[in-house]
Design a protein around this motif. Sequence first.
Motif, mmCIF file in Angstrom:
data_model
loop_
_atom_site.group_PDB
_atom_site.id
_atom_site.type_symbol
_atom_site.label_atom_id
_atom_site.label_comp_id
_atom_site.label_asym_id
_atom_site.label_seq_id
_atom_site.Cartn_x
_atom_site.Cartn_y
_atom_site.Cartn_z
ATOM 1 N N CYS A 1 35.161 4.986 39.830
ATOM 2 C CA CYS A 1 34.167 4.318 39.337
ATOM 3 C C CYS A 1 32.793 4.724 40.287
ATOM 4 O O CYS A 1 31.819 5.081 39.880
ATOM 5 C CB CYS A 1 34.151 2.577 39.757
ATOM 6 N N VAL A 2 32.951 5.185 41.753
ATOM 7 C CA VAL A 2 31.990 5.672 42.460
ATOM 8 C C VAL A 2 31.346 7.141 42.025
ATOM 9 O O VAL A 2 30.275 7.257 41.888
ATOM 10 C CB VAL A 2 32.521 5.677 44.018
ATOM 11 N N GLU A 3 32.498 7.951 41.688
ATOM 12 C CA GLU A 3 31.964 9.240 41.026
ATOM 13 C C GLU A 3 31.471 9.187 39.605
ATOM 14 O O GLU A 3 30.627 10.009 39.301
ATOM 15 C CB GLU A 3 33.306 10.095 40.890
ATOM 16 N N GLY A 4 31.825 8.128 38.873
ATOM 17 C CA GLY A 4 31.211 7.630 37.533
ATOM 18 C C GLY A 4 29.601 7.495 37.669
ATOM 19 O O GLY A 4 28.724 8.219 36.961
ATOM 20 N N LEU A 5 29.409 6.625 38.468
ATOM 21 C CA LEU A 5 28.187 6.416 38.991
ATOM 22 C C LEU A 5 27.315 7.463 39.375
ATOM 23 O O LEU A 5 25.952 7.637 39.155
ATOM 24 C CB LEU A 5 28.006 5.389 40.123
ATOM 25 N N ARG A 6 28.043 8.709 40.292
ATOM 26 C CA ARG A 6 27.125 9.748 40.768
ATOM 27 C C ARG A 6 26.943 10.424 39.678
ATOM 28 O O ARG A 6 25.784 11.153 39.455
ATOM 29 C CB ARG A 6 28.322 10.568 41.656
ATOM 30 N N LEU A 7 27.744 10.617 38.550
ATOM 31 C CA LEU A 7 27.678 11.415 37.311
ATOM 32 C C LEU A 7 26.517 10.880 36.771
ATOM 33 O O LEU A 7 25.636 11.556 36.109
ATOM 34 C CB LEU A 7 28.969 11.368 36.639
ATOM 35 N N ILE A 8 26.349 9.534 36.495
ATOM 36 C CA ILE A 8 25.243 8.855 35.824
ATOM 37 C C ILE A 8 24.010 9.196 36.479
ATOM 38 O O ILE A 8 22.946 9.698 35.913
ATOM 39 C CB ILE A 8 25.460 7.571 35.611
ATOM 40 N N ALA B 1 33.855 -4.679 35.893
ATOM 41 C CA ALA B 1 34.250 -6.000 35.394
ATOM 42 C C ALA B 1 35.697 -6.506 35.847
ATOM 43 O O ALA B 1 36.001 -7.464 36.118
ATOM 44 C CB ALA B 1 34.030 -6.001 33.870
ATOM 45 N N ALA B 2 36.435 -5.587 35.822
ATOM 46 C CA ALA B 2 37.979 -5.523 36.449
ATOM 47 C C ALA B 2 38.185 -5.639 37.803
ATOM 48 O O ALA B 2 39.326 -5.788 38.358
ATOM 49 C CB ALA B 2 38.793 -4.394 35.786
ATOM 50 N N GLY B 3 36.947 -5.611 38.657
ATOM 51 C CA GLY B 3 36.890 -5.660 39.931
ATOM 52 C C GLY B 3 37.158 -4.396 40.843
ATOM 53 O O GLY B 3 37.722 -4.562 41.878
ATOM 54 N N LEU B 4 36.979 -3.390 40.234
ATOM 55 C CA LEU B 4 37.309 -2.078 40.771
ATOM 56 C C LEU B 4 35.985 -1.166 40.907
ATOM 57 O O LEU B 4 36.145 -0.063 40.718
ATOM 58 C CB LEU B 4 38.403 -1.413 39.650
ATOM 59 N N GLY B 5 34.995 -2.017 41.182
ATOM 60 C CA GLY B 5 33.491 -1.246 41.195
ATOM 61 C C GLY B 5 33.524 -0.201 42.569
ATOM 62 O O GLY B 5 32.842 0.714 42.598
ATOM 63 N N ALA B 6 34.453 -0.500 43.324
ATOM 64 C CA ALA B 6 34.646 0.316 44.745
ATOM 65 C C ALA B 6 35.637 1.499 44.334
ATOM 66 O O ALA B 6 35.896 2.268 45.510
ATOM 67 C CB ALA B 6 34.645 -0.451 45.821
ATOM 68 N N HIS B 7 36.542 1.558 43.471
ATOM 69 C CA HIS B 7 37.352 2.554 43.135
ATOM 70 C C HIS B 7 36.784 3.958 43.211
ATOM 71 O O HIS B 7 35.319 4.052 42.614
ATOM 72 C CB HIS B 7 38.131 2.586 42.074
ATOM 73 N N PRO B 8 37.404 5.162 43.797
ATOM 74 C CA PRO B 8 36.856 6.367 43.722
ATOM 75 C C PRO B 8 36.236 6.780 42.266
ATOM 76 O O PRO B 8 35.296 7.519 42.258
ATOM 77 C CB PRO B 8 37.706 7.316 44.277
#
Length: 304
Positions: free
Chosen positions: A177-184, A168-175
């Motif tokens: 965030c990306v690793e958080g999605l991998r964890l999920i 929501a803060a515009g940081l969806g491509a931040h590493p």
Amino acid sequence: MVDRGEDWRSAARRELLGLRGRQRGWGYRKGAALAVEPTCLACLGLLATRGGDDSESAAEAKAAVEGSGDWLATIQRPDGSLGVAGSTSGPGWPTPLGLLVWRAAGGREDARRRGVEWLLREEGEHATPSSGAAPILGHDMTLVGWPWVDGTHSWLEPTATAVLALRAAGLGAHPRCVEGLRLIRDRAIDAGGWNYGNKAAFGRALRPQPGPSGIALLALASQDPRAGIVDRAIRYLHETLPGIRACASLGWGLLGLRAWDAAPVEADRWLAEAFQHASGRPDAASKLALLLLAGGDHGTRLFE
């Protein structure tokens, strides 16, 4: 309770505002000390259903959200995080919820910036690739997400809410965030859905739960195709939610389905029935808020 002919959302908004009273936010019970989680959820629930009240009620709701947003900013800690209450020094897991409120309400750029900076620094304990950690927990222990409490392992829900706040803060491509999605994705249970933390323990698969499954689907929305773990989780929630009237489980579960345009046509009836069970309780703030989030026209947009 809902008056004859009144939509349950209007009744829930009115009751939620009544639980706040003259305070600057909400507590876990009416009259209790203010707490960050119920305050944030209540604000998001009101924002999700804005536009359905008369002008006086809408103005009251807007003033409540603004006042609560200001209160959250006054209790933000020097490191940028939000604790569970204004008087506590930690933990900071409610910070993503505060960021979502501030972003939706607008303004408070400095508070938002400092909150994001804290979130990017916060890490769950994890193993190194060369540690040889035994996979007794059934998931990749090297992935870095977010913990409930400093110095502990990453858990699903705080990781999902952190991902939502960063996106929501515009940081969806931040590493991070990306690793958080991998964890999920890594924590998904093979049969469908998610548990609170692990997907298995000592070789035995754990049972999925509707609340964590909904939050995970919400975090994955717009990031993954609808296939594989997403389809299995949707199927699990379709099978489980018809028998669920607990507000947190039903609310998060339906939010996850709505993010994928997969909410059943009976969803509004389920929410109305859950409201009837929660109505009149002094501890109903978070419950009503989650029902409004799941039933509001703007609910999923608050997480985009």
